[in-house]
Design an enzyme around this catalytic site. Structure first.
Site, PDB file in Angstrom:
ATOM      1  N   ASP A 115      -0.131   5.151   1.008  1.00 37.87           N
ATOM      2  CA  ASP A 115      -0.291   6.122   2.104  1.00 37.87           C
ATOM      3  C   ASP A 115      -0.371   5.424   3.463  1.00 37.87           C
ATOM      4  OD1 ASP A 115      -0.411   8.284   0.257  1.00 37.87           O
ATOM      5  OD2 ASP A 115      -2.483   7.722  -0.195  1.00 37.87           O
ATOM      6  N   ASP A 159       0.864  -1.180   0.000  1.00 32.56           N
ATOM      7  CA  ASP A 159       0.000   0.000   0.000  1.00 32.56           C
ATOM      8  C   ASP A 159       0.909   1.242   0.000  1.00 32.56           C
ATOM      9  OD1 ASP A 159      -2.216   1.740   0.515  1.00 32.56           O
ATOM     10  OD2 ASP A 159      -1.603   1.717   2.634  1.00 32.56           O
TER      11      ASP A 159
END
Ligand SMILES: [Zn+2]
Length: 416
Positions: free
Chosen positions: A253, A251
């Site tokens: 953020d 991922d």
């Protein structure tokens, strides 16, 4: 398709390992690197080779002869006087009537050559460059291309570079149309990159082929040691896309960069501690490093595609400075809820790629022949875990802005 191998260079940087033989004859394991190249291509159906030789070229000729001992046909072009690495190509024009593969004779590789050829044909350009990210983009030549992978700029090592750039480096493997050789270049020595390829930038005829496969030159003693290890361990072979790959999906953020809610401005992008270290560990492992990120800020009209691209170039530049790189990034620009001011209507849809849906992981699996059951998803959110399990990956959850290196270490240890 014919293959031209440029084996005329001197190889002074590696003279501590071998000084009385041409660089392509340096052995890795029990075979010269040039033989490994020929064998790799032969098993994929490439049988016709032209080797350009100069310095100590008789050593190569004595070893390979006409190629019959190796199950291939080999012709030679001997440079009486040094012509630069591309000079010989112009002398060979009559023998190059169709598109041909052009490779450096001192590169250890294993790549799916037919896949590369297919891409070249599909793009329909005069030249396709085999490109990849590396661990030292800051002092490498860079290839800059548009969204269609059409090469727009070619920055040499010494050229000034933009503040942020994508980690995309020329690997020394190309497909060329003989049309490129139609206009004679009036120079005594012709350099392939500078005189032949670079002038094609921005003309819509040269494409980059971004690959995750193993291609490394052995130009220094340290690199020589590394490629020797990688060949012995089987890593070189396993990275070919003709074999199934394993990936660690990350991922963005809160996992790679500090969480700030919707990240809209490039200045807000800041790598978390330990992230470069974590991604370097992936790069050194058997896994591909692939980022999958939801970016509804696009659909919301708050960030444009160009701005997002710039943010991702910042990420690649910061990682590159610390010797880390990602193999590929996928983002979902969509968002399902419409009716807001400033939004981009056509992106306000229910899509298949927004995590927790597994669309981006499935696309990556298709693009890079990835075995999802042997792969990991690491992230800080429910949607990451949802996408990972829906795709059949093993999932590791970290705290928001947590330590990615711990999670990566866990994934790599589980494998052993
Ligand atoms: Zn989407």
């Amino acid at each position: 398709m014919k293959t031209v191998i440029m084996a005329g260079g001197k190889g002074t940087r590696i003279s501590s390992i071998a000084s009385d033989i041409p660089k392509p004859m340096i052995r890795i394991g029990d075979k010269p690197v040039l033989q490994l190249e020929i064998e790799s291509l032969k098993k994929q159906g490439f049988h016709d080779f032209i080797i350009t030789i100069s310095h100590l070229g008789h050593v190569i000729r004595d070893y390979f002869g006409d190629g019959s001992d190796f199950g291939v046909n080999i012709e030679y072009y001997n440079e009486e006087k040094p012509l630069g690495n591309a000079g010989a190509l112009f002398e060979l024009r009559d023998r190059l009537t169709e598109d041909f593969l052009l490779i450096n004779g001192d590169v250890l590789f294993e790549f799916d050559a037919n896949r590369f050829v297919e891409y070249h044909r599909k793009k329909g350009g005069l030249v396709t460059l085999f490109t990849h990210p590396n661990s030292h983009p800051y002092d490498s030549g860079l290839i800059i291309a548009d969204n269609n992978c059409c090469v727009t700029r070619w920055l040499s090592k010494e050229d000034e570079r933009p503040l942020y750039y994508r980690n995309r480096v020329n690997a020394g493997i190309h497909i060329l149309s003989p049309k490129v050789l139609e206009n004679r270049i009036e120079k005594e020595k012709i350099d392939l990159d500078r005189d032949v390829l670079k002038p094609l930038c921005g003309k819509g005829v040269m494409y980059a082929y971004d690959s995750t496969e193993y291609v490394k030159d052995m130009g220094t003693p340290e690199r020589y040691e590394q490629v020797s290890r990688d060949l012995l361990s089987g890593k070189v072979e396993r990275r070919s896309l003709s074999h199934q790959q394993k990936a660690i999906f990350l991922d963005r953020d809160g996992t790679i960069n500090r969480y700030v809610g919707f990240l809209r401005k490039i200045d807000q992008f800041e790598l978390l501690p330990h992230v470069s270290e974590a991604i370097r560990m992936i790069n050194d492992s058997e896994y591909l490093a692939i980022v999958v990120t939801n970016q509804p800020v696009i659909a919301r009209g708050e960030v444009t595609f160009e701005e997002l691209n710039e943010i991702h170039m910042k990420m690649e530049t910061l990682l590159g400075k610390e010797g880390a790189y990602i193999d590929r990034l996928y983002f979902c620009p969509h968002h399902p809820d419409s009716g807001f001011e400033g939004e981009v209507k056509q992106l306000k849809i229910v899509c298949d790629c927004r995590k927790p849906k597994p669309g981006m992981l499935l696309k990556a699996a298709e693009d890079y022949n990835i075995d999802l059951n042997q792969s990991y998803m690491i992230g800080d959110g429910d949607n990451d875990m949802g996408a990972g399990s829906a795709a059949g990956c093993k999932c590791i959850r970290i705290d928001r802005d947590g330590d990615l290196s711990e999670a990566v270490r866990q994934a790599l240890n589980e494998e052993i």
